[in-house]
Design a protein around this motif. Sequence first.
Motif, PDB file in Angstrom:
ATOM      1  N   ILE A 187     -14.274   4.917  12.168  1.00 36.40           N
ATOM      2  CA  ILE A 187     -14.353   6.396  12.144  1.00 36.40           C
ATOM      3  C   ILE A 187     -13.778   6.837  13.592  1.00 36.40           C
ATOM      4  CG2 ILE A 187     -15.651   8.524  12.537  1.00 36.40           C
ATOM      5  CD1 ILE A 187     -17.628   6.939  10.213  1.00 36.40           C
ATOM      6  N   SER A 188     -14.040   6.245  14.561  1.00 35.61           N
ATOM      7  CA  SER A 188     -13.645   6.705  15.861  1.00 35.61           C
ATOM      8  C   SER A 188     -12.107   6.332  15.783  1.00 35.61           C
ATOM      9  CB  SER A 188     -14.317   5.796  17.098  1.00 35.61           C
ATOM     10  OG  SER A 188     -13.460   5.592  18.028  1.00 35.61           O
ATOM     11  N   ARG A 189     -11.598   5.276  15.458  1.00 37.28           N
ATOM     12  CA  ARG A 189     -10.267   4.979  15.377  1.00 37.28           C
ATOM     13  C   ARG A 189      -9.581   5.737  14.452  1.00 37.28           C
ATOM     14  NH1 ARG A 189      -8.690  -0.922  13.426  1.00 37.28           N
ATOM     15  NH2 ARG A 189     -10.510  -0.180  12.184  1.00 37.28           N
ATOM     16  N   LEU A 190     -10.127   6.127  13.365  1.00 40.33           N
ATOM     17  CA  LEU A 190      -9.383   7.050  12.485  1.00 40.33           C
ATOM     18  C   LEU A 190      -9.404   8.706  13.143  1.00 40.33           C
ATOM     19  CD1 LEU A 190     -10.814   6.165   8.927  1.00 40.33           C
ATOM     20  CD2 LEU A 190      -8.662   5.788   9.745  1.00 40.33           C
ATOM     21  N   ASN A 191     -10.401   8.941  13.960  1.00 41.08           N
ATOM     22  CA  ASN A 191     -10.239  10.282  14.553  1.00 41.08           C
ATOM     23  C   ASN A 191      -9.226  10.199  15.527  1.00 41.08           C
ATOM     24  OD1 ASN A 191     -12.153  11.456  12.766  1.00 41.08           O
ATOM     25  ND2 ASN A 191     -13.939  10.850  14.154  1.00 41.08           N
ATOM     26  N   LYS A 192      -9.356   8.840  16.340  1.00 46.31           N
ATOM     27  CA  LYS A 192      -8.245   8.911  17.408  1.00 46.31           C
ATOM     28  C   LYS A 192      -6.843   8.880  16.820  1.00 46.31           C
ATOM     29  CE  LYS A 192     -11.452   6.900  20.863  1.00 46.31           C
ATOM     30  NZ  LYS A 192     -11.570   5.497  21.489  1.00 46.31           N
ATOM     31  N   HIS A 193      -6.514   8.249  15.811  1.00 46.07           N
ATOM     32  CA  HIS A 193      -5.018   8.135  15.195  1.00 46.07           C
ATOM     33  C   HIS A 193      -5.047   8.641  14.058  1.00 46.07           C
ATOM     34  CE1 HIS A 193      -4.419   5.469  18.685  1.00 46.07           C
ATOM     35  NE2 HIS A 193      -5.502   4.627  18.252  1.00 46.07           N
ATOM     36  N   PRO A 194      -5.291   9.900  13.727  1.00 46.66           N
ATOM     37  CA  PRO A 194      -5.035  10.489  12.324  1.00 46.66           C
ATOM     38  C   PRO A 194      -3.673  10.299  11.802  1.00 46.66           C
ATOM     39  CG  PRO A 194      -5.454  12.359  14.135  1.00 46.66           C
ATOM     40  CD  PRO A 194      -5.540  11.063  14.635  1.00 46.66           C
ATOM     41  N   SER A 195      -2.642  10.156  12.635  1.00 49.38           N
ATOM     42  CA  SER A 195      -1.386  10.265  12.071  1.00 49.38           C
ATOM     43  C   SER A 195      -1.195   8.716  11.642  1.00 49.38           C
ATOM     44  CB  SER A 195      -0.406  10.413  13.204  1.00 49.38           C
ATOM     45  OG  SER A 195      -0.695   9.149  14.306  1.00 49.38           O
ATOM     46  N   GLU A 196      -2.032   7.794  11.905  1.00 48.99           N
ATOM     47  CA  GLU A 196      -1.808   6.514  11.242  1.00 48.99           C
ATOM     48  C   GLU A 196      -2.365   6.573   9.788  1.00 48.99           C
ATOM     49  OE1 GLU A 196      -4.125   2.126  11.918  1.00 48.99           O
ATOM     50  OE2 GLU A 196      -3.629   3.317  13.620  1.00 48.99           O
ATOM     51  N   VAL A 197      -3.284   7.298   9.547  1.00 49.55           N
ATOM     52  CA  VAL A 197      -3.844   7.182   8.233  1.00 49.55           C
ATOM     53  C   VAL A 197      -2.913   7.909   7.460  1.00 49.55           C
ATOM     54  CG1 VAL A 197      -5.904   8.374   7.183  1.00 49.55           C
ATOM     55  CG2 VAL A 197      -6.262   7.104   9.170  1.00 49.55           C
ATOM     56  N   THR A 198      -2.688   9.115   7.983  1.00 48.94           N
ATOM     57  CA  THR A 198      -1.501  10.024   7.212  1.00 48.94           C
ATOM     58  C   THR A 198      -0.425   9.191   6.749  1.00 48.94           C
ATOM     59  OG1 THR A 198      -2.574  11.983   8.365  1.00 48.94           O
ATOM     60  CG2 THR A 198      -0.233  12.319   7.427  1.00 48.94           C
ATOM     61  N   THR A 199       0.163   8.388   7.921  1.00 47.63           N
ATOM     62  CA  THR A 199       1.284   7.629   7.589  1.00 47.63           C
ATOM     63  C   THR A 199       1.092   6.330   6.622  1.00 47.63           C
ATOM     64  OG1 THR A 199       1.985   7.703   9.798  1.00 47.63           O
ATOM     65  CG2 THR A 199       2.896   6.119   8.850  1.00 47.63           C
ATOM     66  N   ARG A 200       0.022   5.923   6.575  1.00 44.53           N
ATOM     67  CA  ARG A 200      -0.441   4.783   5.722  1.00 44.53           C
ATOM     68  C   ARG A 200      -0.597   5.659   4.159  1.00 44.53           C
ATOM     69  NH1 ARG A 200      -5.449   2.067   8.017  1.00 44.53           N
ATOM     70  NH2 ARG A 200      -4.788  -0.149   7.559  1.00 44.53           N
ATOM     71  N   ALA A 201      -1.272   6.540   4.114  1.00 40.70           N
ATOM     72  CA  ALA A 201      -1.272   7.386   2.751  1.00 40.70           C
ATOM     73  C   ALA A 201      -0.114   7.933   2.269  1.00 40.70           C
ATOM     74  CB  ALA A 201      -2.198   8.860   2.910  1.00 40.70           C
ATOM     75  N   GLU A 202       0.912   8.157   3.212  1.00 36.48           N
ATOM     76  CA  GLU A 202       2.259   8.829   2.850  1.00 36.48           C
ATOM     77  C   GLU A 202       3.229   7.634   2.353  1.00 36.48           C
ATOM     78  OE1 GLU A 202       3.849  10.731   6.089  1.00 36.48           O
ATOM     79  OE2 GLU A 202       2.872  12.598   5.554  1.00 36.48           O
ATOM     80  N   ASN A 203       2.993   6.338   2.936  1.00 36.65           N
ATOM     81  CA  ASN A 203       3.667   5.142   2.570  1.00 36.65           C
ATOM     82  C   ASN A 203       3.330   4.708   1.268  1.00 36.65           C
ATOM     83  OD1 ASN A 203       5.340   5.283   5.005  1.00 36.65           O
ATOM     84  ND2 ASN A 203       3.907   3.566   6.113  1.00 36.65           N
ATOM     85  N   ALA A 204       1.894   4.799   1.085  1.00 36.05           N
ATOM     86  CA  ALA A 204       1.156   4.461  -0.053  1.00 36.05           C
ATOM     87  C   ALA A 204       1.719   5.186  -1.371  1.00 36.05           C
ATOM     88  CB  ALA A 204      -0.046   4.365  -0.095  1.00 36.05           C
ATOM     89  N   GLU A 205       1.881   6.526  -1.103  1.00 36.20           N
ATOM     90  CA  GLU A 205       2.466   7.443  -2.101  1.00 36.20           C
ATOM     91  C   GLU A 205       3.910   7.227  -2.339  1.00 36.20           C
ATOM     92  OE1 GLU A 205       1.542  11.344  -0.641  1.00 36.20           O
ATOM     93  OE2 GLU A 205      -0.858  11.263  -0.989  1.00 36.20           O
ATOM     94  N   LYS A 206       4.613   7.045  -1.208  1.00 37.41           N
ATOM     95  CA  LYS A 206       6.063   6.782  -1.695  1.00 37.41           C
ATOM     96  C   LYS A 206       6.115   5.446  -2.528  1.00 37.41           C
ATOM     97  CE  LYS A 206      10.364   6.243   1.076  1.00 37.41           C
ATOM     98  NZ  LYS A 206      10.942   5.138   0.201  1.00 37.41           N
ATOM     99  N   GLU A 207       5.572   4.500  -2.028  1.00 35.73           N
ATOM    100  CA  GLU A 207       5.640   3.128  -2.816  1.00 35.73           C
ATOM    101  C   GLU A 207       5.422   3.368  -4.262  1.00 35.73           C
ATOM    102  OE1 GLU A 207       4.046  -1.423  -2.637  1.00 35.73           O
ATOM    103  OE2 GLU A 207       3.666  -0.026  -0.772  1.00 35.73           O
TER     104      GLU A 207
END
Length: 170
Positions: A46-66
């Motif tokens: 959770i702490s990592r996700l809170n510190k790097h929300p862009s990483e989560v967003t990027t992963r989600a966007e990549n998954a949606e694009k794929e």
Amino acid sequence: MKLGGYMDEAASLVYNDLKNSRTTISDKDKEIGELRDQIIVKDTSISRLNKHPSEVTTRAENAEKEAADLKSELAELRKQISAVRREAEVIAAYKNSEEYDRAISNAGAPKIGRCWVITEKYIKTNPEANWDNFVEEFIKAKLNIEAGLGNPEPFDGPCPNFFPSNAPDS
């Protein structure tokens, strides 16, 4: 004596209870330790996700694009399958048409059939067949056809041992 026996039995019961309680406490301590480890892992995530929300967003966007790319690829494959099915239907319809028959007869299919009949008959009837003799036989058959003497008859006789026989073995 009875009193000593009761006391001994009571002490044994208390001892066994104490022993069972210690085992239960030890098991519970282990469970608590495992749960703490799980909480630490979750907190870290959770702490990592809170510190790097862009990483989560990027992963989600990549998954949606794929997923979108896979959907479009699937749609394209379905179109190709449909086109192949239509091609097969068109080819089947064309092969059953008079136009196909005219095209085949103009393409020399009867000549190819005659060549096969002549070749088969010559090879099966002449065990010493060679290229030069075959060419002479072929030219003679061609001249007979052009003179109106008809197509050569298909060979219907014994088959030399280098050719497979069509007749069932008895």
